[in-house]
Design a protein around this motif. Structure first.
Motif, PDB file in Angstrom:
ATOM      1  N   THR A  97       9.277   9.580   0.776  1.00 18.83           N
ATOM      2  CA  THR A  97       9.685   9.936   2.094  1.00 18.83           C
ATOM      3  C   THR A  97       9.475   8.940   3.282  1.00 18.83           C
ATOM      4  O   THR A  97      10.001   8.796   4.312  1.00 18.83           O
ATOM      5  CB  THR A  97       8.900  11.365   2.177  1.00 18.83           C
ATOM      6  N   CYS A  98       8.185   8.410   3.150  1.00 17.74           N
ATOM      7  CA  CYS A  98       7.662   7.508   4.147  1.00 17.74           C
ATOM      8  C   CYS A  98       8.703   6.218   4.375  1.00 17.74           C
ATOM      9  O   CYS A  98       9.309   5.785   5.313  1.00 17.74           O
ATOM     10  CB  CYS A  98       6.448   6.719   4.026  1.00 17.74           C
ATOM     11  N   HIS A  99       9.388   5.850   2.980  1.00 20.68           N
ATOM     12  CA  HIS A  99      10.287   4.793   3.039  1.00 20.68           C
ATOM     13  C   HIS A  99      11.688   5.142   3.635  1.00 20.68           C
ATOM     14  O   HIS A  99      12.389   4.551   4.228  1.00 20.68           O
ATOM     15  CB  HIS A  99      10.314   4.318   1.437  1.00 20.68           C
ATOM     16  N   ALA A 157      14.414  18.858  10.718  1.00 20.88           N
ATOM     17  CA  ALA A 157      13.696  19.188  12.055  1.00 20.88           C
ATOM     18  C   ALA A 157      12.222  18.776  11.821  1.00 20.88           C
ATOM     19  O   ALA A 157      11.584  18.070  12.769  1.00 20.88           O
ATOM     20  CB  ALA A 157      13.383  20.734  12.427  1.00 20.88           C
ATOM     21  N   GLU A 158      11.252  19.018  10.799  1.00 25.80           N
ATOM     22  CA  GLU A 158      10.019  18.294  10.318  1.00 25.80           C
ATOM     23  C   GLU A 158      10.032  16.929  10.478  1.00 25.80           C
ATOM     24  O   GLU A 158       9.063  16.196  11.036  1.00 25.80           O
ATOM     25  CB  GLU A 158       9.607  19.004   9.113  1.00 25.80           C
ATOM     26  N   ALA A 159      11.188  16.355   9.956  1.00 26.58           N
ATOM     27  CA  ALA A 159      11.161  14.723   9.927  1.00 26.58           C
ATOM     28  C   ALA A 159      11.348  14.363  11.243  1.00 26.58           C
ATOM     29  O   ALA A 159      10.615  13.395  11.628  1.00 26.58           O
ATOM     30  CB  ALA A 159      12.261  14.353   9.149  1.00 26.58           C
ATOM     31  N   GLU A 160      12.253  15.065  12.131  1.00 22.28           N
ATOM     32  CA  GLU A 160      12.376  14.356  13.326  1.00 22.28           C
ATOM     33  C   GLU A 160      10.872  14.678  14.413  1.00 22.28           C
ATOM     34  O   GLU A 160      10.576  13.630  15.128  1.00 22.28           O
ATOM     35  CB  GLU A 160      13.502  15.500  14.085  1.00 22.28           C
ATOM     36  N   GLN A 161      10.137  15.705  14.111  1.00 26.03           N
ATOM     37  CA  GLN A 161       8.970  15.753  14.519  1.00 26.03           C
ATOM     38  C   GLN A 161       8.024  14.724  14.143  1.00 26.03           C
ATOM     39  O   GLN A 161       7.116  14.305  15.061  1.00 26.03           O
ATOM     40  CB  GLN A 161       8.361  17.154  14.155  1.00 26.03           C
ATOM     41  N   ILE A 162       7.703  14.356  12.935  1.00 24.18           N
ATOM     42  CA  ILE A 162       6.992  13.144  12.661  1.00 24.18           C
ATOM     43  C   ILE A 162       7.429  11.907  13.479  1.00 24.18           C
ATOM     44  O   ILE A 162       6.518  11.379  14.037  1.00 24.18           O
ATOM     45  CB  ILE A 162       7.237  12.900  11.018  1.00 24.18           C
ATOM     46  N   TYR A 163       8.902  11.572  13.520  1.00 26.79           N
ATOM     47  CA  TYR A 163       8.981  10.561  14.588  1.00 26.79           C
ATOM     48  C   TYR A 163       8.415  10.720  15.982  1.00 26.79           C
ATOM     49  O   TYR A 163       7.790   9.757  16.431  1.00 26.79           O
ATOM     50  CB  TYR A 163      10.720  10.448  14.525  1.00 26.79           C
ATOM     51  N   ARG A 164       8.768  12.012  16.464  1.00 20.30           N
ATOM     52  CA  ARG A 164       8.196  12.084  17.812  1.00 20.30           C
ATOM     53  C   ARG A 164       6.695  12.074  18.032  1.00 20.30           C
ATOM     54  O   ARG A 164       6.188  11.582  18.956  1.00 20.30           O
ATOM     55  CB  ARG A 164       8.740  13.680  18.222  1.00 20.30           C
ATOM     56  N   ASN A 165       6.011  12.251  16.826  1.00 23.75           N
ATOM     57  CA  ASN A 165       4.511  12.368  16.782  1.00 23.75           C
ATOM     58  C   ASN A 165       4.120  10.914  16.955  1.00 23.75           C
ATOM     59  O   ASN A 165       3.119  10.497  17.270  1.00 23.75           O
ATOM     60  CB  ASN A 165       3.966  13.056  15.903  1.00 23.75           C
ATOM     61  N   CYS A 166       5.042   9.714  16.702  1.00 23.97           N
ATOM     62  CA  CYS A 166       4.739   8.573  16.801  1.00 23.97           C
ATOM     63  C   CYS A 166       5.217   7.779  18.125  1.00 23.97           C
ATOM     64  O   CYS A 166       4.896   6.602  18.341  1.00 23.97           O
ATOM     65  CB  CYS A 166       5.615   7.918  15.740  1.00 23.97           C
ATOM     66  N   ILE A 167       5.693   8.607  19.133  1.00 22.29           N
ATOM     67  CA  ILE A 167       6.004   7.831  20.379  1.00 22.29           C
ATOM     68  C   ILE A 167       4.957   7.612  21.223  1.00 22.29           C
ATOM     69  O   ILE A 167       3.931   8.018  21.038  1.00 22.29           O
ATOM     70  CB  ILE A 167       6.912   9.068  21.191  1.00 22.29           C
ATOM     71  N   LEU A 194       0.819  -1.279   0.107  1.00 21.59           N
ATOM     72  CA  LEU A 194      -0.181   0.155   0.117  1.00 21.59           C
ATOM     73  C   LEU A 194       0.711   1.307  -0.062  1.00 21.59           C
ATOM     74  O   LEU A 194       0.688   2.083  -0.726  1.00 21.59           O
ATOM     75  CB  LEU A 194      -0.949  -0.089   1.400  1.00 21.59           C
ATOM     76  N   CYS A 195       1.943   1.087   0.788  1.00 21.14           N
ATOM     77  CA  CYS A 195       2.923   2.168   0.855  1.00 21.14           C
ATOM     78  C   CYS A 195       3.525   2.477  -0.461  1.00 21.14           C
ATOM     79  O   CYS A 195       3.748   3.727  -0.994  1.00 21.14           O
ATOM     80  CB  CYS A 195       3.814   2.332   1.998  1.00 21.14           C
ATOM     81  N   HIS A 196       3.885   1.423  -1.133  1.00 16.86           N
ATOM     82  CA  HIS A 196       4.410   1.655  -2.705  1.00 16.86           C
ATOM     83  C   HIS A 196       3.541   2.349  -3.263  1.00 16.86           C
ATOM     84  O   HIS A 196       4.310   3.297  -4.163  1.00 16.86           O
ATOM     85  CB  HIS A 196       4.843   0.242  -3.043  1.00 16.86           C
ATOM     86  N   ILE A 197       2.372   2.512  -3.323  1.00 13.27           N
ATOM     87  CA  ILE A 197       1.434   3.259  -4.102  1.00 13.27           C
ATOM     88  C   ILE A 197       1.209   4.623  -3.416  1.00 13.27           C
ATOM     89  O   ILE A 197       1.416   5.691  -4.301  1.00 13.27           O
ATOM     90  CB  ILE A 197      -0.075   2.550  -4.245  1.00 13.27           C
ATOM     91  N   PHE A 198       1.300   4.802  -2.164  1.00 12.80           N
ATOM     92  CA  PHE A 198       0.976   5.976  -1.296  1.00 12.80           C
ATOM     93  C   PHE A 198       2.233   6.941  -1.861  1.00 12.80           C
ATOM     94  O   PHE A 198       2.206   8.006  -2.259  1.00 12.80           O
ATOM     95  CB  PHE A 198       1.207   6.101   0.160  1.00 12.80           C
ATOM     96  N   LEU A 215       6.460   1.032   8.564  1.00 14.30           N
ATOM     97  CA  LEU A 215       5.695   1.875   7.895  1.00 14.30           C
ATOM     98  C   LEU A 215       4.377   2.469   8.337  1.00 14.30           C
ATOM     99  O   LEU A 215       3.853   3.445   8.471  1.00 14.30           O
ATOM    100  CB  LEU A 215       5.670   1.087   6.312  1.00 14.30           C
ATOM    101  N   ALA A 216       3.667   1.215   9.053  1.00 18.36           N
ATOM    102  CA  ALA A 216       2.341   1.383   9.599  1.00 18.36           C
ATOM    103  C   ALA A 216       2.503   2.583  10.830  1.00 18.36           C
ATOM    104  O   ALA A 216       1.514   3.111  10.879  1.00 18.36           O
ATOM    105  CB  ALA A 216       1.775   0.006  10.325  1.00 18.36           C
ATOM    106  N   VAL A 217       3.777   2.862  11.539  1.00 18.27           N
ATOM    107  CA  VAL A 217       3.819   3.844  12.283  1.00 18.27           C
ATOM    108  C   VAL A 217       3.985   5.087  11.688  1.00 18.27           C
ATOM    109  O   VAL A 217       3.328   6.044  12.061  1.00 18.27           O
ATOM    110  CB  VAL A 217       4.978   3.414  13.576  1.00 18.27           C
ATOM    111  N   VAL A 218       4.858   5.227  10.810  1.00 21.47           N
ATOM    112  CA  VAL A 218       5.389   6.672  10.092  1.00 21.47           C
ATOM    113  C   VAL A 218       4.319   6.995   9.252  1.00 21.47           C
ATOM    114  O   VAL A 218       3.899   8.428   9.303  1.00 21.47           O
ATOM    115  CB  VAL A 218       6.545   6.727   9.647  1.00 21.47           C
ATOM    116  N   VAL A 219       3.456   6.088   8.595  1.00 19.57           N
ATOM    117  CA  VAL A 219       2.795   6.787   7.516  1.00 19.57           C
ATOM    118  C   VAL A 219       1.506   7.797   8.058  1.00 19.57           C
ATOM    119  O   VAL A 219       1.578   8.973   7.620  1.00 19.57           O
ATOM    120  CB  VAL A 219       2.059   5.614   6.732  1.00 19.57           C
ATOM    121  N   PRO A 220       0.782   7.263   8.854  1.00 18.56           N
ATOM    122  CA  PRO A 220      -0.269   8.133   9.412  1.00 18.56           C
ATOM    123  C   PRO A 220       0.254   9.312   9.676  1.00 18.56           C
ATOM    124  O   PRO A 220      -0.241  10.640   9.756  1.00 18.56           O
ATOM    125  CB  PRO A 220      -1.011   7.428  10.400  1.00 18.56           C
ATOM    126  N   ALA A 221       1.282   9.387  10.605  1.00 20.55           N
ATOM    127  CA  ALA A 221       1.977  10.608  11.087  1.00 20.55           C
ATOM    128  C   ALA A 221       2.439  11.393   9.962  1.00 20.55           C
ATOM    129  O   ALA A 221       2.342  12.938  10.051  1.00 20.55           O
ATOM    130  CB  ALA A 221       3.089  10.115  12.079  1.00 20.55           C
TER     131      ALA A 221
END
Lengths: 391, 391
Positions: free
Chosen positions: A266-268, A381-391, A197-201, A286-292
């Motif tokens: 970018t999700c990859h 910084a924005e990429a790091e924030q995406i990681y942090r939003n998944c904690i 699914l993410c390959h299509i996203f 991927l299931a963790v980072v994609v929605p964030a």
């Protein structure tokens, strides 16, 4: 739609029992292969024996190299390159999932490359010779490597996981027999469907205009992946659903759906850092980072996210785009949950105090200008924030 | 889904201006081509000059053979074969629509075939050597020949129009530049869209079960063709719509949508008789026979016809399958009308007293058992009745 060029010369053989024809299909192309595989499962299921029998019956000699693990390692690639050179082998047969196929592709180009194969991944060197042909027998539908021109390898010494793409890396031959997937554990199906699914996203969410056909084809494939994975969650022995899911996985990543579109990936990039450092399953990451990621970027192009929410996630159309998009993302999270996929860094086993800054830096470092592309460009910084939003 | 094997090694180059790169793209593959084309339009539009300039700049010599007409003739194919043999030409460049490309393919296989090329079409002989490579620059999106392994040729002496397929007949290279279609007359767009749609119908309407992915991809492509053709009917200079329509035409016939399905090709068989005898445009003939064919066979598989009516023709789902299917067929007729396509034999210029029995016999004669396949098999009398229902 942007101009494009497409070249996909893989012979793609699909169906029950087809893996038993590998010897016949290779006849005339080679008389000796490197038989590359993972671990015990190919031997336990009898697939290894069937392949060896088919090769022997066709008079094709082989030299074997097993031991490929998820997030395939540069070290084993180097061993495969040496083995091929020593034995004069000019054809690689991968029996396995994306990891085995990616490892086989890296070996196939490493054998002909005069420099260091890793420097192809770091883009310090360029491939100037044609890689050895690769044949594949797929045992895990997910990565799409059976029909893609890409490989992803992990350098364990440096903790870097990097991808490489070249049009000559599409396999010469790929065999997909859906009954081989009946022995897979449930979580592998879920990880695989999530990856497809993410390959299509990565292709679908774009700012490129005039993409009606590939939009519609992408939506059709996304719906099919979600439907068939949900069937398999309830009924893992449904071989027809495996056939649909596996075929969808190939279509999701052979780039038909991405033609003429600016793509993201970018999700990859974000996920590769997680699995390089923590060795988590790619589909789980991927299931963790994609929605964030979606939460972070949808406002840059509400139109394409709303189109997706309506046509793939079944949200009722409405003028209230924000509600439509948010409901679409919520349904995606719910579907991940239905499949038993992780939702947070904690569920992935990644601690709160992980070095997210370093991972964001790693993800950005290999992109032009150090920025992650997509409907909205992301800095470190924005990429790091995406990681942090998944904690 | 049935087992299948797919092999499509065409390099497909798409986008504005790409036709000017033909010389560069051929470099390294050949130093002399047979330049095969139709008539005045390629010269009038400047395309011929641009192609010649690109070939010359790349140092590629050529020998030319123009004069291909719709329903391309065996006679010209024979002339092309002779020319290639005399001049030692080993590469054919087709600049044109499906007729020119089909003629080029027939020449490409005729040059290497020791027997009579027509006997390949009548299945009296088999192709045992690899045809010459064919490159194409498409000037009319319709037939899908730019990425298909098929050719259809008319033997004017016998009045037979026959198809031939071989996996080595896919072009080595195809260039699709949508701006080349801006000069086409409106009826050519309509005929082309009708042909594309029918290429999907021939694959979609099947009794094969377990075809979720190709069903969904087919529906996506059918919707796109209809939408984009309707846009072009109102706005023929919309180059983005031409791009979507032309790309859809390639996808409609490169057989991705037909993989793993039992296919029909009965509407094409019925139409080929009409255009062989009366030289009517293929797309026009299809617009006449397709709805009559649907009327005759839908009851053999109401499920697939209802699915099509709902997901492609936009009919509201209902338990009353008959109403849904009939409304779907009525909407197809209305769409043909919107595009200005003929609806009856009279509108095609075929008289009431035409020898429909002979045409039905011709259509059936080349099929196994003399029966036309599909969701319901048709014998000669039933085929004749379909023709008569179109009077």
């Amino acid at each position: 739609m942007n101009n494009f060029s497409y070249y996909n010369p893989t012979r793609y053989v699909f169906g029950t029992g087809e893996y038993r024809t590998i010897g016949t299909l290779l006849q005339g192309s080679t008389d000796k292969v490197l038989l590359h595989y993972g671990g015990a499962s190919a031997k336990r299921t009898g697939l290894y024996d069937a392949v060896v029998e088919s090769l022997r019956a066709a008079g094709i000699d082989f030299c074997e190299l097993g031991g490929v693990k998820p997030n395939p390692s540069l070290e084993l690639v180097r061993r495969g390159i040496e083995l091929c050179r020593e034995q004069g082998i000019r054809y690689v047969l991968a029996v396995g999932g994306g990891s085995v196929i990616d490892s086989a592709k890296a070996i196939a180009m490493g054998v002909v490359h005069e420099g260091d194969v890793w420097k192809l991944f770091t883009q310090e060197e360029k491939l100037t010779a044609a890689p050895l042909p690769v044949a594949t027998i797929l045992t895990l539908p997910a990565a799409g490597s059976e029909n893609s021109p890409n490989t992803v390898i992990t350098n364990e010494a440096t903790g870097r996981k990097l991808g490489y793409g070249h049009e000559l890396l599409r396999p010469a031959l790929s065999i997909v027999s859906p009954e081989l997937f009946l022995t897979l554990p449930a979580e592998q199906m879920a990880y695989g469907a999530c990856d497809m699914l993410c390959h299509i996203f990565e292709r679908y969410f774009t700012n490129t205009q005039g993409t009606e056909l590939t939009d519609a084809l992408s939506e059709a494939t996304m719906r099919t992946i979600m439907q068939q994975a949900s069937i398999l969650r309830r009924d893992p022995q449904n071989v027809e659903a495996w056939a649909q899911l596996a075929f969808s996985g190939t279509i999701a990543h052979n780039n038909i759906l991405g033609l003429g579109r600016v793509q993201s990936w970018t999700c990859h990039a974000l996920e590769h850092e997680l699995s390089a450092v923590y060795d988590v399953p790619h589909g789980g990451g991927l299931a963790v980072v994609v929605p964030a990621y979606f939460d972070a970027v949808w406002q840059a192009n509400p139109g394409i996210f709303a189109q997706w929410a309506v046509s793939v996630m079944g949200v009722a159309p409405s003028r209230d785009t924000e509600r439509v998009v948010k409901e679409g993302i919520a349904r995606l999270r719910a579907w991940y949950r239905e499949l038993g996929l992780p939702q947070t860094m904690a569920e992935l086993g990644i601690p709160e105090d992980a070095d997210f800054a370093a991972m964001a830096q790693g993800a950005c470092s290999v992109r032009p200008g150090g920025l992650l592309p997509g409907v909205r460009t992301l800095n470190q910084a924005e990429a790091e924030q995406i990681y942090r939003n998944c904690i």
